[in-house]
Design a protein around this motif. Structure first.
Motif, mmCIF file in Angstrom:
data_model
loop_
_atom_site.group_PDB
_atom_site.id
_atom_site.type_symbol
_atom_site.label_atom_id
_atom_site.label_comp_id
_atom_site.label_asym_id
_atom_site.label_seq_id
_atom_site.Cartn_x
_atom_site.Cartn_y
_atom_site.Cartn_z
ATOM 1 N N SER A 1 1.254 2.357 -4.257
ATOM 2 C CA SER A 1 2.628 1.908 -4.020
ATOM 3 C C SER A 1 2.851 1.395 -2.593
ATOM 4 O O SER A 1 3.955 0.981 -2.251
ATOM 5 C CB SER A 1 3.604 3.056 -4.308
ATOM 6 O OG SER A 1 3.375 4.125 -3.400
ATOM 7 N N TRP A 2 1.818 1.415 -1.770
ATOM 8 C CA TRP A 2 1.966 0.944 -0.392
ATOM 9 C C TRP A 2 2.351 -0.531 -0.345
ATOM 10 O O TRP A 2 1.886 -1.340 -1.148
ATOM 11 C CB TRP A 2 0.664 1.111 0.367
ATOM 12 C CG TRP A 2 0.412 2.477 0.921
ATOM 13 C CD1 TRP A 2 1.035 3.641 0.593
ATOM 14 C CD2 TRP A 2 -0.565 2.816 1.910
ATOM 15 N NE1 TRP A 2 0.504 4.679 1.302
ATOM 16 C CE2 TRP A 2 -0.483 4.197 2.124
ATOM 17 C CE3 TRP A 2 -1.515 2.091 2.610
ATOM 18 C CZ2 TRP A 2 -1.298 4.867 3.028
ATOM 19 C CZ3 TRP A 2 -2.324 2.737 3.507
ATOM 20 C CH2 TRP A 2 -2.215 4.114 3.720
ATOM 21 N N THR A 3 3.155 -0.851 0.646
ATOM 22 C CA THR A 3 3.503 -2.244 0.911
ATOM 23 C C THR A 3 2.377 -2.895 1.714
ATOM 24 O O THR A 3 1.496 -2.208 2.259
ATOM 25 C CB THR A 3 4.795 -2.337 1.740
ATOM 26 O OG1 THR A 3 4.551 -1.739 3.026
ATOM 27 C CG2 THR A 3 5.969 -1.645 1.052
ATOM 28 N N TYR A 4 2.440 -4.196 1.811
ATOM 29 C CA TYR A 4 1.478 -4.939 2.625
ATOM 30 C C TYR A 4 1.483 -4.396 4.055
ATOM 31 O O TYR A 4 0.427 -4.188 4.662
ATOM 32 C CB TYR A 4 1.835 -6.419 2.602
ATOM 33 C CG TYR A 4 0.836 -7.302 3.297
ATOM 34 C CD1 TYR A 4 -0.210 -7.873 2.591
ATOM 35 C CD2 TYR A 4 0.935 -7.581 4.658
ATOM 36 C CE1 TYR A 4 -1.142 -8.690 3.214
ATOM 37 C CE2 TYR A 4 0.010 -8.394 5.290
ATOM 38 C CZ TYR A 4 -1.025 -8.943 4.572
ATOM 39 O OH TYR A 4 -1.945 -9.744 5.202
#
Length: 190
Positions: free
Chosen positions: A60-63
């Protein structure tokens, strides 16, 4: 979904002489440092290696979160290639006081069982021990550690022990069972 009991083992080496290297596999297997931090490539490695063993914490990490992790001082990613194709990786993370964590390590399912894992772990551990030589300003490595759990591959713990890691902590916790995010149906596994 139900809960599942997960055992997490923490292992360490406290001197470079603790490392018991594996023999390099036959064939054209190369290990190369990914010198340009690339969130896309790191996410590919993470999802490809951990998809069938329920690695979900980073999915679920963002860029920006991926970029931040890759830009930390002492963060390195070493990638094993079998005849030019990514086969697995080891990710290092420098911590305080000369401690280096092997934050992630593993092989893409199709490359398991080919003697690449022991070689990659040996190589990655050696790079953890000499991290300060490549990263001016970091203290000399005094300890290399990692953790593995009962969700990891069936040969993970044996590989760590055979490379000279020693157990220093065990925890058992209940976790919510999650669906395996991959590999997709029909993918080749060893």
């Amino acid at each position: 979904m139900s809960n599942v009991s997960v055992t997490t083992w923490s292992l360490e080496q406290t001197a470079p002489t603790d490392l018991l290297p594996a023999i390099a596999p036959d064939g054209d297997v190369r290990i190369v440092r990914a010198e340009v931090p690339s969130p896309e490539f790191s996410r590919f490695l993470y999802a490809s290696v951990g998809g069938d063993i329920r690695w979900t914490d980073r999915l679920s990490w963002t860029y920006a979160q991926w970029q931040e992790a890759l830009d930390k001082p002492g963060a390195e990613t070493w990638v094993a290639y079998d005849r030019g194709t990514p086969a697995g990786y080891v990710e290092l993370g420098a911590q305080d006081d000369g401690v280096v964590e092997i934050t992630y390590f593993g092989l893409i399912p199709a490359f398991r069982g080919r003697r690449i894992g022991g070689h990659l772990l040996s190589y990655g551990t050696a790079r953890a021990w000499d991290l300060a030589e490549r990263r001016p300003g970091l203290p000399e490595t005094k300890r290399v550690w990692l953790h593995t759990c009962s969700k990891d591959g069936e040969h993970a713990m044996d590989n760590y022990l055979r490379r000279g890691f020693k157990l220093f902590d065990t925890k058992v916790e209940e976790e919510r069972e999650v669906a395996t995010p991959g590999p997709w149906p029909g993918a080749h596994t060893a």
